[in-house]
Design an enzyme around this catalytic site. Sequence first.
Site, PDB file in Angstrom:
ATOM      1  N   TYR A 164      66.935  13.458  12.799  1.00 43.91           N
ATOM      2  CA  TYR A 164      65.511  13.815  12.889  1.00 43.91           C
ATOM      3  C   TYR A 164      65.344  15.170  13.573  1.00 43.91           C
ATOM      4  O   TYR A 164      64.631  16.053  13.090  1.00 43.91           O
ATOM      5  CB  TYR A 164      64.778  12.712  13.654  1.00 43.91           C
ATOM      6  CG  TYR A 164      63.346  13.052  13.982  1.00 43.91           C
ATOM      7  CD1 TYR A 164      62.368  12.980  12.983  1.00 43.91           C
ATOM      8  CD2 TYR A 164      62.970  13.444  15.250  1.00 43.91           C
ATOM      9  CE1 TYR A 164      61.052  13.295  13.273  1.00 43.91           C
ATOM     10  CE2 TYR A 164      61.661  13.760  15.547  1.00 43.91           C
ATOM     11  CZ  TYR A 164      60.697  13.685  14.555  1.00 43.91           C
ATOM     12  OH  TYR A 164      59.400  14.007  14.846  1.00 43.91           O
ATOM     13  N   LYS A 168      63.829  18.725  12.009  1.00 39.89           N
ATOM     14  CA  LYS A 168      62.676  19.415  12.579  1.00 39.89           C
ATOM     15  C   LYS A 168      63.037  20.834  12.993  1.00 39.89           C
ATOM     16  O   LYS A 168      62.225  21.756  12.880  1.00 39.89           O
ATOM     17  CB  LYS A 168      62.133  18.632  13.780  1.00 39.89           C
ATOM     18  CG  LYS A 168      61.449  17.334  13.373  1.00 39.89           C
ATOM     19  CD  LYS A 168      60.213  17.625  12.539  1.00 39.89           C
ATOM     20  CE  LYS A 168      59.405  16.389  12.242  1.00 39.89           C
ATOM     21  NZ  LYS A 168      58.189  16.679  11.461  1.00 39.89           N
TER      22      LYS A 168
END
Length: 260
Positions: A164, A168
């Site tokens: 994740y 990002k």
Amino acid sequence: MRCSGMFRSVLRCLRINPVAGHRSMSQSSLTGKVAIVTASTDGIGLAAAQALGKKGAHVVVSSRRQANVDRAVALLQSQSIQVTGTTCNVGKAEDREKLVALTLQKYGGVDILVSNAAVNPFFGNTMDSTEEVWDKILSINVKASFLMTKLVVRTNKPGALGPYSVSKTALLGLTRVLAPELAPSNIRVNCVAPGIIKTRFSSALWQNEDIMDEFKKQISMRRVGEPDEIGGVVAFLCSDEASYITGETITVTGGMSCRL
Ligand SMILES: NC(=O)c1ccc[n+]([C@@H]2O[C@H](COP(=O)([O-])OP(=O)(O)OC[C@H]3O[C@@H](n4cnc5c(N)ncnc54)[C@H](OP(=O)(O)O)[C@@H]3O)[C@@H](O)[C@H]2O)c1
């Protein structure tokens, strides 16, 4: 980001003792170390294999084409480097496994991984790039680097948000790339990077008191954020008040130390 897309992970794995970052008695010697260098039959990868080999490491070279592997092995052997080689397309799981298995079988471990392989099937305006191009680049340049690392490093730290976080972080680069491309069309591109905001998405964090106690130590304002504290920043960036802001990432974290 304008810096190279190359993710060169140089890992000194903890095969014998946890000495990452230590220097051996001879500062430059890699005698007895085992190094896997991906995409190492040409260019920077070959140069890295050569440099590691000259410092005494056993190097394992690889790339997609057997003829290239044979040529690189012959070249390195002619320089008295201890080398072995195999084909490995880092985008293929079976090839990655074969590369690591061969190394383990031959040398019993891996001390150094140089994850050098990357592709760039696209030159041009970012807005013209296709889904296929994105899939290929992220798969080889990012995902395969991680999967190679995972094959040689057997540790497991609980609680991290690895994939994740990486996804990002990529958006920071996308913002920087798109901003200059779209500025001539009078389009601004900015990014908002929230800290912990009280939504369903992050409920596993803020519903757990122990986890939150730890996080709060890192948040200057000692509380999680509310969605409208992000909404306001988004609205600001989209408004004329931000007419001269483009290519920026604004962190909205209540003073959490920034890890971007
Ligand atoms: N050159 C630059 O100016 C520059 C600048 C910044 C960063 N980089 C980075 O440096 C790294 C190496 O680039 P380079 O300039 O040395 O390239 P290069 O000279 O063109 O060499 C590419 C090597 O990668 C192999 N290869 C290609 N696709 C592969 C795959 N899917 N799996 C395994 N091996 C593969 C090729 O052999 P096969 O054809 O046999 O597979 C070859 O050995 C890349 O990560 C690149 O992003 C380069």
